[in-house]
Design an enzyme around this catalytic site. Structure first.
Site, mmCIF file in Angstrom:
data_model
loop_
_atom_site.group_PDB
_atom_site.id
_atom_site.type_symbol
_atom_site.label_atom_id
_atom_site.label_comp_id
_atom_site.label_asym_id
_atom_site.label_seq_id
_atom_site.Cartn_x
_atom_site.Cartn_y
_atom_site.Cartn_z
ATOM 1 N N ARG A 1 -28.468 12.748 -14.545
ATOM 2 C CA ARG A 1 -28.664 11.326 -14.889
ATOM 3 C C ARG A 1 -29.911 10.762 -14.224
ATOM 4 N NH1 ARG A 1 -26.909 6.285 -12.264
ATOM 5 N NH2 ARG A 1 -26.229 7.641 -10.573
ATOM 6 N N SER B 1 -26.807 4.243 -15.184
ATOM 7 C CA SER B 1 -25.365 4.284 -15.357
ATOM 8 C C SER B 1 -24.765 2.904 -15.626
ATOM 9 C CB SER B 1 -24.760 4.887 -14.096
ATOM 10 O OG SER B 1 -23.415 4.639 -14.045
ATOM 11 N N ASP C 1 -9.258 9.997 -12.554
ATOM 12 C CA ASP C 1 -7.945 9.901 -13.224
ATOM 13 C C ASP C 1 -8.065 9.955 -14.751
ATOM 14 O OD1 ASP C 1 -7.134 9.498 -10.628
ATOM 15 O OD2 ASP C 1 -6.570 7.403 -10.877
ATOM 16 N N ARG D 1 -33.461 13.324 -9.064
ATOM 17 C CA ARG D 1 -32.507 13.558 -7.973
ATOM 18 C C ARG D 1 -32.114 15.005 -7.750
ATOM 19 N NH1 ARG D 1 -28.441 8.566 -8.643
ATOM 20 N NH2 ARG D 1 -30.092 7.138 -8.075
ATOM 21 N N GLU E 1 -37.407 4.003 -9.158
ATOM 22 C CA GLU E 1 -36.633 5.056 -8.491
ATOM 23 C C GLU E 1 -37.049 6.403 -9.056
ATOM 24 O OE1 GLU E 1 -32.474 4.015 -8.867
ATOM 25 O OE2 GLU E 1 -32.780 2.115 -7.853
ATOM 26 N N GLY F 1 -14.348 -2.169 -13.697
ATOM 27 C CA GLY F 1 -15.762 -2.068 -13.334
ATOM 28 C C GLY F 1 -16.614 -2.604 -14.473
ATOM 29 N N HIS G 1 -22.129 12.005 -5.898
ATOM 30 C CA HIS G 1 -22.428 10.611 -6.227
ATOM 31 C C HIS G 1 -21.990 10.222 -7.644
ATOM 32 C CE1 HIS G 1 -24.682 6.874 -6.064
ATOM 33 N NE2 HIS G 1 -25.417 7.212 -7.095
ATOM 34 N N ALA H 1 -17.911 -1.242 -17.062
ATOM 35 C CA ALA H 1 -17.591 -0.800 -18.427
ATOM 36 C C ALA H 1 -16.355 -1.529 -18.955
ATOM 37 C CB ALA H 1 -17.377 0.713 -18.440
ATOM 38 N N TYR I 1 -20.345 -1.027 -5.548
ATOM 39 C CA TYR I 1 -21.176 -0.405 -4.508
ATOM 40 C C TYR I 1 -22.579 -0.046 -4.989
ATOM 41 C CZ TYR I 1 -16.845 -0.391 -1.988
ATOM 42 O OH TYR I 1 -15.701 -0.820 -1.365
HETATM 43 P P1 FAD Z 1 -15.887 1.767 -11.916
HETATM 44 O O1 FAD Z 1 -16.791 0.660 -11.624
HETATM 45 O O2 FAD Z 1 -15.773 2.821 -10.888
HETATM 46 O O3 FAD Z 1 -14.423 1.178 -12.168
HETATM 47 C C1 FAD Z 1 -13.322 2.051 -12.275
HETATM 48 C C2 FAD Z 1 -12.059 1.232 -12.489
HETATM 49 O O4 FAD Z 1 -11.020 2.064 -12.970
HETATM 50 C C3 FAD Z 1 -11.508 0.563 -11.237
HETATM 51 O O5 FAD Z 1 -11.113 -0.738 -11.569
HETATM 52 C C4 FAD Z 1 -10.270 1.391 -10.903
HETATM 53 O O6 FAD Z 1 -9.256 0.679 -10.250
HETATM 54 C C5 FAD Z 1 -9.815 1.768 -12.287
HETATM 55 N N1 FAD Z 1 -8.969 2.964 -12.314
HETATM 56 C C6 FAD Z 1 -9.332 4.245 -12.093
HETATM 57 N N2 FAD Z 1 -8.261 5.054 -12.216
HETATM 58 C C7 FAD Z 1 -7.206 4.258 -12.498
HETATM 59 C C8 FAD Z 1 -5.832 4.499 -12.704
HETATM 60 N N3 FAD Z 1 -5.281 5.726 -12.646
HETATM 61 N N4 FAD Z 1 -5.033 3.443 -12.969
HETATM 62 C C9 FAD Z 1 -5.537 2.171 -13.018
HETATM 63 N N5 FAD Z 1 -6.835 1.899 -12.832
HETATM 64 C C10 FAD Z 1 -7.651 2.935 -12.572
HETATM 65 N N6 FAD Z 1 -25.555 3.194 -11.016
HETATM 66 C C11 FAD Z 1 -26.632 2.514 -11.439
HETATM 67 O O7 FAD Z 1 -26.908 2.458 -12.641
HETATM 68 N N7 FAD Z 1 -27.429 1.872 -10.536
HETATM 69 C C12 FAD Z 1 -27.186 1.892 -9.203
HETATM 70 O O8 FAD Z 1 -27.909 1.290 -8.434
HETATM 71 C C13 FAD Z 1 -26.068 2.622 -8.738
HETATM 72 N N8 FAD Z 1 -25.809 2.705 -7.415
HETATM 73 C C14 FAD Z 1 -24.657 3.312 -7.006
HETATM 74 C C15 FAD Z 1 -24.328 3.303 -5.662
HETATM 75 C C16 FAD Z 1 -23.133 3.836 -5.230
HETATM 76 C C17 FAD Z 1 -22.785 3.830 -3.765
HETATM 77 C C18 FAD Z 1 -22.242 4.418 -6.164
HETATM 78 C C19 FAD Z 1 -20.938 5.000 -5.725
HETATM 79 C C20 FAD Z 1 -22.583 4.461 -7.506
HETATM 80 C C21 FAD Z 1 -23.786 3.911 -7.939
HETATM 81 N N9 FAD Z 1 -24.136 3.919 -9.280
HETATM 82 C C22 FAD Z 1 -25.248 3.245 -9.702
HETATM 83 C C23 FAD Z 1 -23.225 4.455 -10.291
HETATM 84 C C24 FAD Z 1 -22.442 3.283 -10.916
HETATM 85 O O9 FAD Z 1 -22.135 2.331 -9.933
HETATM 86 C C25 FAD Z 1 -21.148 3.738 -11.561
HETATM 87 O O10 FAD Z 1 -21.380 4.860 -12.349
HETATM 88 C C26 FAD Z 1 -20.580 2.641 -12.443
HETATM 89 O O11 FAD Z 1 -20.481 1.450 -11.721
HETATM 90 C C27 FAD Z 1 -19.227 3.047 -12.993
HETATM 91 O O12 FAD Z 1 -18.672 1.940 -13.629
HETATM 92 P P2 FAD Z 1 -17.312 2.097 -14.422
HETATM 93 O O13 FAD Z 1 -17.019 0.763 -15.002
HETATM 94 O O14 FAD Z 1 -17.379 3.254 -15.310
HETATM 95 O O15 FAD Z 1 -16.225 2.470 -13.289
HETATM 96 C C1 SIN Z 2 -29.446 4.200 -5.782
HETATM 97 O O1 SIN Z 2 -29.537 2.994 -5.586
HETATM 98 O O2 SIN Z 2 -30.168 5.050 -5.274
HETATM 99 C C2 SIN Z 2 -28.394 4.644 -6.716
HETATM 100 C C3 SIN Z 2 -28.869 4.428 -8.073
HETATM 101 C C4 SIN Z 2 -28.032 5.182 -9.047
HETATM 102 O O3 SIN Z 2 -27.122 5.907 -8.683
HETATM 103 O O4 SIN Z 2 -28.333 5.052 -10.232
#
Ligand code: FAD
Ligand code: SIN
Length: 531
Positions: A386, A391, A222, A290, A115, A11, A351, A13, A45
């Site tokens: 948050r 995020s 995880d 929120r 927002e 993702g 969420h 990060a 997403y």
């Molecule tokens: P993720 O993007 O979730 O990536 C996780 C990764 O870890 C994936 O590749 C997965 O395969 C891998 N992984 C997990 N466990 C394992 C394992 N055991 N073995 C191997 N791989 C593993 N935030 C905002 O700031 N703005 C927004 O508009 C917003 N809208 C959102 C809308 C939705 C519907 C959702 C669900 C969230 C939203 N968020 C938003 C929150 C934000 O999207 C997430 O917090 C952020 O994208 C998380 O990024 P990440 O890189 O930490 O993890």
């Molecule tokens: C949203 O678009 O409402 C989600 C934004 C977020 O989770 O930060």
């Protein structure tokens, strides 16, 4: 397999970290592993966008900092807030440099959205599919970067520490060290060990612990569960954020999000009688933070005996709505809701996890050579709640900081070569998958019914008892069955459920996202709860 840099998660990060490290060390291979497809992440997403101070004539770092602190309800780490807000715009410019496109207005300037909890327009977005655009741009940049290898369908089971060398490791062991991970490589169906000098956890959230969630199937906590098992520090897991407005579609999982930006553009929440109820709850009405909006909806649903409220967009310009929210418009239309004629049924859904693996300002966990960033980490930015769209920003800022620190120390670390292979003796193929799927459903019901938006002491006690039983049964299954992603995810979600309930039990107060009707006051003595 051996590598200097092992990244778990693709993702925002994980990929931010991987790209920077790969560019820093063009001769070293960066290994990124992901449990399904590379783009199947929470990141993909994200809808609303990325918050950042952009219009310096109207906005300022001080205002973004203040909004974040207010949302966090007294528990933010001021240093983390300052770091993310001040370093954020530079990180956003970098992903723009990778090719991510954000919407602009007629004069060619970025069209900034707003927002809940934000005092200014500061959210960069790409229509209502910001995350998809960011994930696309990051993966495209990765594909141009020769020394990053992504291995899909590779499930990390556990991180490797001294425990696997036969030493007793407890919470008080000094210098617990990460040597890599054991993975179930679904491409070969073998359990392999990957040894690494530096390991980064960027495993995302844990929304799947609840029955109704906006999070995709991969969000099973995880990373948090693995660190807890390895005796690392986890904090503030009780602060689970419920998004106020997920589309109410019984039986559909995950729930489709109706971004908060819709309320930012004028959408109004109404109850079943058509009353705009938010003014009863907060002077910021539909754009209150929120936790407040989700609780208000919960209370209206209970008061009027319904399973949802409505989001009314009928007064908004059709053209403007379709232009900003084409995905939402199409999704609603596909289930017979024309948002220009009909109100959208919405209900809160789990969420975001505000707590997680405790890290310092460089993303270092309590385990040596193990970093964490993104949603699985608890950097101190979010405190008890948050602020929307903070995020994605945090994922980029801390992805960068983990990179800075880890490239500094990697030269001092040797690979540990004495790690034993995985021992699967005494296990056999699962006979009944129903044992796993049914336990998962039970867990999600327990969490939704007893550890949701409104909590009580009795509900938490009941949840803990039920979780204990699920834990025992699942551990028994784990000892006797060949591991599968489903079994590991169930095990991880039970651990995450336990951590959420335990944190909630310790937090004898109501603050931010944690609301317990037996303890309505804030307790100034209670700070972060570390487990
Ligand atoms: P993720 O993007 O979730 O990536 C996780 C990764 O870890 C994936 O590749 C997965 O395969 C891998 N992984 C997990 N466990 C394992 C394992 N055991 N073995 C191997 N791989 C593993 N935030 C905002 O700031 N703005 C927004 O508009 C917003 N809208 C959102 C809308 C939705 C519907 C959702 C669900 C969230 C939203 N968020 C938003 C929150 C934000 O999207 C997430 O917090 C952020 O994208 C998380 O990024 P990440 O890189 O930490 O993890
Ligand atoms: C949203 O678009 O409402 C989600 C934004 C977020 O989770 O930060």
């Amino acid at each position: 397999m051996q590598t200097d840099f092992l990244v778990i998660g693709s993702g925002i990060a994980g990929l931010t970290y991987a790209l920077k490290t790969a560019k820093h060390f063009p001769d070293k291979k960066i290994l990124v592993i992901t449990k399904t497809q590379a783009d199947e992440t929470n990141t993909k997403y994200a809808q609303g966008g990325v918050a950042g101070v952009w219009d310096e004539a109207k906005d300022s770092f001080e205002k973004h900092i203040e909004d974040t602190l207010i949302a966090g309800d007294g528990l933010c780490n001021n240093q983390a807030v300052e770091i993310v807000v001040k370093e954020g715009p530079e990180r956003i410019r970098e992903i723009i440099g990778y090719g991510a496109e954000f919407d602009k207005n007629a004069s060619g300037e970025y069209a900034l959205g707003r927002e809940g909890g934000h005092s200014e327009y500061r959210i960069l977005h790409h229509k209502d599919v910001t995350g998809q655009e960011i994930e696309r741009a990051l993966l495209e940049e990765v594909s141009k970067t020769k020394n990053i290898e992504i291995v899909n369908h590779c499930f990390v089971i556990d991180i490797i520490t001294q425990h696997h060398l036969g030493y007793l490791v407890t919470k008080s062991t000094q210098d617990i060290t990460c040597y890599g991970v054991y993975v179930l490589n679904l491409n070969t169906n073998e359990i392999e060990k990957i040894l690494s000098k530096i390991t980064l956890l960027a495993t995302g959230g844990c929304g799947q612990a609840y029955r109704t969630t906006t999070n995709p199937r991969i969000a099973t906590g995880d990373g948090v569960a693995m660190v807890y098992r390895a005796k690392g520090r986890i904090e503030n897991m009780e602060f689970i954020q419920f998004h106020p407005t997920a589309l109410y579609e019984p039986g559909v999982s995950p729930s489709f999000l109706i971004t908060e930006a819709v309320r930012g553009d004028g959408g109004i929440l109404r109850n079943k009688y058509g009353e705009a109820f938010m003014e009863k709850y907060d002077e910021r009405k539909d754009l209150a933070p929120r936790d407040i909006v989700a609780r208000a909806i919960d209370s209206e649903m209970k008061r009027t005996g319904t399973e949802h409220v409505y989001l009314d967009c009928r007064h908004m310009s059709k053209e403007a709505f379709i232009n900003h929210f084409p995905n939402i418009y199409e999704k609603c239309l596909s289930i017979g809701i024309d948002v220009t004629q009909n109100m959208i049924p919405v209900a809160p859904a789990a969420h975001y996890s505000c707590g997680g693996i405790k890290t310092d300002e460089w993303g270092r966990t309590s385990i040596k050579h193990l970093y964490a960033c993104g949603e699985c980490a608890s950097t101190g930015l979010h405190g008890a709640n948050r602020l929307a769209s903070n995020s994605l920003l945090e994922g980029m800022v801390y992805g960068h900081r983990c990179y800075l620190d880890s490239v500094r120390i990697v030269g001092t670390i040797d690979i540990e070569n004495n790690i034993p292979d995985w021992n699967a003796l005494g296990t056999s193929d699962p006979k009944e998958m129903i044992l796993i799927t049914q336990s998962l459903k039970e867990l999600q019901l327990i969490m939704s019914d007893y550890v949701g938006i409104v909590r009580t002491d009795v509900r938490l006690r009941r949840a803990m008892k039920r979780l204990d039983l699920l834990f025992e049964e699942t551990e028994e299954l784990y000892r006797s069955t060949r591991v599968s992603p489903q079994l590991c995810e169930l095990r991880n979600l039970i651990t995450v459920g336990y951590l959420i309930v335990k944190g909630a039990e310790f937090r004898k107060e109501s603050r931010g996202l944690h609301y317990n009707t037996d303890h309505l006051e804030k307790n100034p003595l209670l700070q972060n709860i570390i487990l």
